[in-house]
Write a protein that holds these residues in place. Structure first.
Motif, PDB file in Angstrom:
ATOM      1  N   UNK A 423       0.828  -1.192  -0.099  1.00  0.00           N
ATOM      2  CA  UNK A 423      -0.118  -0.097  -0.004  1.00  0.00           C
ATOM      3  C   UNK A 423       0.773   1.315   0.103  1.00  0.00           C
ATOM      4  N   UNK A 424       2.095   1.172   0.275  1.00  0.00           N
ATOM      5  CA  UNK A 424       2.982   2.188   0.320  1.00  0.00           C
ATOM      6  C   UNK A 424       2.991   3.274  -1.020  1.00  0.00           C
ATOM      7  N   UNK A 425       3.058   2.803  -2.071  1.00  0.00           N
ATOM      8  CA  UNK A 425       3.351   3.616  -3.306  1.00  0.00           C
ATOM      9  C   UNK A 425       1.932   4.680  -3.318  1.00  0.00           C
ATOM     10  N   UNK A 426       0.810   4.061  -3.137  1.00  0.00           N
ATOM     11  CA  UNK A 426      -0.652   4.644  -2.912  1.00  0.00           C
ATOM     12  C   UNK A 426      -0.827   5.587  -1.949  1.00  0.00           C
ATOM     13  N   UNK A 427      -0.121   5.157  -0.708  1.00  0.00           N
ATOM     14  CA  UNK A 427      -0.012   6.160   0.556  1.00  0.00           C
ATOM     15  C   UNK A 427       1.003   7.513  -0.023  1.00  0.00           C
ATOM     16  N   UNK A 428       2.135   7.098  -0.598  1.00  0.00           N
ATOM     17  CA  UNK A 428       3.026   8.108  -0.836  1.00  0.00           C
ATOM     18  C   UNK A 428       2.384   9.206  -1.639  1.00  0.00           C
ATOM     19  N   UNK A 429       1.896   8.693  -2.858  1.00  0.00           N
ATOM     20  CA  UNK A 429       1.284   9.687  -4.023  1.00  0.00           C
ATOM     21  C   UNK A 429       0.070  10.356  -3.276  1.00  0.00           C
ATOM     22  N   UNK A 430      -0.632   9.827  -2.476  1.00  0.00           N
ATOM     23  CA  UNK A 430      -1.873  10.539  -1.903  1.00  0.00           C
ATOM     24  C   UNK A 430      -1.089  11.559  -0.945  1.00  0.00           C
ATOM     25  N   UNK A 431      -0.329  11.070  -0.233  1.00  0.00           N
ATOM     26  CA  UNK A 431       0.435  11.729   0.948  1.00  0.00           C
ATOM     27  C   UNK A 431       1.171  13.144   0.214  1.00  0.00           C
ATOM     28  N   UNK A 432       1.613  13.143  -0.773  1.00  0.00           N
ATOM     29  CA  UNK A 432       2.115  14.239  -1.492  1.00  0.00           C
ATOM     30  C   UNK A 432       1.024  15.257  -2.135  1.00  0.00           C
ATOM     31  N   UNK A 433       0.196  14.518  -2.896  1.00  0.00           N
ATOM     32  CA  UNK A 433      -0.858  15.192  -3.686  1.00  0.00           C
ATOM     33  C   UNK A 433      -1.838  15.880  -2.701  1.00  0.00           C
ATOM     34  N   UNK A 434      -2.204  15.316  -1.390  1.00  0.00           N
ATOM     35  CA  UNK A 434      -3.021  15.901  -0.763  1.00  0.00           C
ATOM     36  C   UNK A 434      -2.525  17.319  -0.040  1.00  0.00           C
ATOM     37  N   UNK A 435      -0.988  17.187   0.158  1.00  0.00           N
ATOM     38  CA  UNK A 435      -0.329  18.323   0.841  1.00  0.00           C
ATOM     39  C   UNK A 435      -0.371  19.571  -0.189  1.00  0.00           C
ATOM     40  N   UNK A 436       0.082  19.140  -1.657  1.00  0.00           N
ATOM     41  CA  UNK A 436       0.210  19.861  -2.721  1.00  0.00           C
ATOM     42  C   UNK A 436      -1.065  20.663  -2.912  1.00  0.00           C
ATOM     43  N   UNK A 437      -2.381  19.821  -3.124  1.00  0.00           N
ATOM     44  CA  UNK A 437      -3.360  20.358  -3.523  1.00  0.00           C
ATOM     45  C   UNK A 437      -4.066  21.213  -2.222  1.00  0.00           C
ATOM     46  N   UNK A 438      -3.762  20.784  -1.024  1.00  0.00           N
ATOM     47  CA  UNK A 438      -4.319  21.748  -0.154  1.00  0.00           C
ATOM     48  C   UNK A 438      -3.723  23.029  -0.047  1.00  0.00           C
ATOM     49  N   UNK A 439      -2.243  22.985  -0.131  1.00  0.00           N
ATOM     50  CA  UNK A 439      -1.479  24.456  -0.383  1.00  0.00           C
ATOM     51  C   UNK A 439      -1.947  25.088  -1.632  1.00  0.00           C
TER      52      UNK A 439
END
Length: 456
Positions: A423-439
């Motif tokens: 599950x790590x790759x999907x965690x990783x991309x969601x983790x990054x995109x969540x912060x980017x989109x929120x910013x």
């Protein structure tokens, strides 16, 4: 912090096999030692390059006055390079992954440990918050985490059904080796010796932070090792991260009592936020950039699934980020939480670095409250994410990864991926995109005004 996972070259493996099967015991010693030396050097170089890349990116971003987290940029750059190499020269992409494998496995083995320092110093962050407000914030954290988890996970499933994408099995991911009794006893020895030495000679190594460093680090590591050795059913309720933070906290309490310096003083030496006088927490958090860079390799290993399920990933992240921001603003108003505190907890589901950047867009926000809220959200997710996902019957790694990272950022990612590396790759991309989109969202004046209007 333990025996590294060593990626052996085919030539050396063949040489070792020949020595083991056809040579004498004396003849096998030299190639075996050569293999071990090569393995250690390979591990040192690969991990060192992760740290060096993170350091150089931070320097470059600071020089250019770019506030965006440099490690996230580096992660996407590494991922892009791997994709280009895989398309142009596949063997080069494979060689690059193999080269960085020892460093990657070291980071994955200790992943939760690097997110713990903020938990350990949590008492310093929350002591000035009034009790009624603290209770309201805790309710928002727990309820908001569960709601965001459901929204992200169910959105991923719903989009998949809409686009009718068949779920394929994820690529198997290698799991880190368990901790040995030798490692436990070695760290126990470090803890006992340095704890006693620090009591009698508090400035033995120059400063208190550096002198306290060994026993505070050892207590953190031992807590993680002990927590990781618990039965799997118990770990779903009490994640190793809990034991890790509790162990460091108890050590600080004991030392503060025996030395008569108090808990707050010891925690201040645990995380000094000073590069010239670092504590145990500063060293651990120094790996966070490398952790994010290493996510690129997890994403690359699952690149086919990431590409195949791009619709679920991007839609879920966008929906869950919007839901998290606006639901937090609304609930904060409904429970009559002070507007300044509501603003401070808006980015509760976004990693600390980006969360602090987001609240800087709002006047009157308290950065300490933001950091504490983000950490508590991650703690709730780390402790309950697996059992909650099981009860929601979200079985596939894509939905589990996206839901976890979107609701509990880095701590949740570390907790889930330690047991479910697929599950790590999907965690990783969601983790990054969540912060980017929120910013990006909060940098838009109209969005900020709408959030403030809801808060009141």
């Amino acid at each position: 912090m333990g025996t590294p996972e060593i990626c052996k070259s085919e030539e050396l493996c063949t040489e070792l096999l020949v020595c083991q099967t056809g040579g004498t015991s004396t003849e096998s010693v030299t190639p075996t030692l050569r293999l071990q030396v090569f393995g250690v050097l390979h591990w040192v170089v690969s991990l060192g390059l992760f740290l060096a890349m993170d350091f150089l990116l931070k320097k470059a971003f600071a020089a250019a006055s770019i506030e965006f987290p440099s490690a996230l940029f580096g992660m996407f750059c590494i991922f892009s390079v791997l994709i280009i190499l895989d398309y142009a020269v596949p063997s080069a992409a494979v060689a690059m992954v193999k080269f960085f494998q020892p460093g990657f496995m070291f980071i994955q083995r200790w992943l939760p440990l690097f997110y713990v320092p903020y938990l350990v110093v949590l008492p310093l962050s929350v002591k000035d918050i009034p009790t009624p407000s603290a209770i309201k914030i805790c309710l928002i954290i727990v309820g908001g985490w569960l709601a965001t988890l459901c929204v992200a996970g169910l959105t991923a499933i719903g989009v998949r059904k809409t686009v009718k994408t068949e779920l394929l099995d994820a690529e198997p991911m290698e799991k880190p080796s368990p901790f040995s009794s030798i490692e436990v006893w070695a760290w126990t020895g470090v803890f006992l010796i340095s704890f006693v030495a620090s009591l009698f000679y508090p400035t033995l190594l120059g400063t208190r932070a550096i002198t306290y460093f060994p026993f505070l680090l050892a207590s953190t590591v031992l807590g993680y090792m002990i927590g990781s050795g618990l039965p799997s059913n118990l770990q779903k309720v009490f994640h190793p991260i809990i034991f890790c933070a509790a162990s460091a906290e108890l050590s600080a309490v004991a030392f503060g009592f025996l030395s008569k310096s108090g808990l707050d003083a010891v925690l201040g030496y645990y995380l000094t936020n000073s590069s010239s006088n670092p504590g145990a927490g500063d060293i651990l958090m120094g790996f966070l950039g490398s952790v994010i860079l290493s996510f690129a390799f997890s994403m690359f290993k699952q690149r086919k699934l990431v590409k195949r399920h791009a619709a679920e990933i991007f839609t879920s992240v966008i929906v869950s980020t919007i839901f998290s921001l606006y639901s937090t603003a609304l609930v904060g108003r409904l429970v009559a939480l002070e507007p300044s505190l509501t603003v401070s907890i808006l980015p509760r589901c976004i990693t600390v670095a980006l969360a602090l950047s987001i609240v800087s867009f709002f006047e009157g926000a308290n950065a300490s409250v933001t950091a504490a809220t983000v950490v508590l959200t991650g703690l709730v997710g780390a402790n309950f994410v697996q059992s909650t996902l099981d009860k929601l019957r979200l079985r596939d790694p894509i939905a589990r990864g996206i839901a976890t990272a979107s609701s509990a950022h880095g701590l949740g990612t570390a907790a889930l991926s330690a047991k479910e590396p697929e599950a790590l790759p999907f965690c990783a991309i969601a983790y990054a995109l969540n912060g980017i989109f929120g910013s990006i969202l909060c940098s838009i004046p109209a969005v900020r005004q709408s959030l403030l209007a809801i808060i009141g």
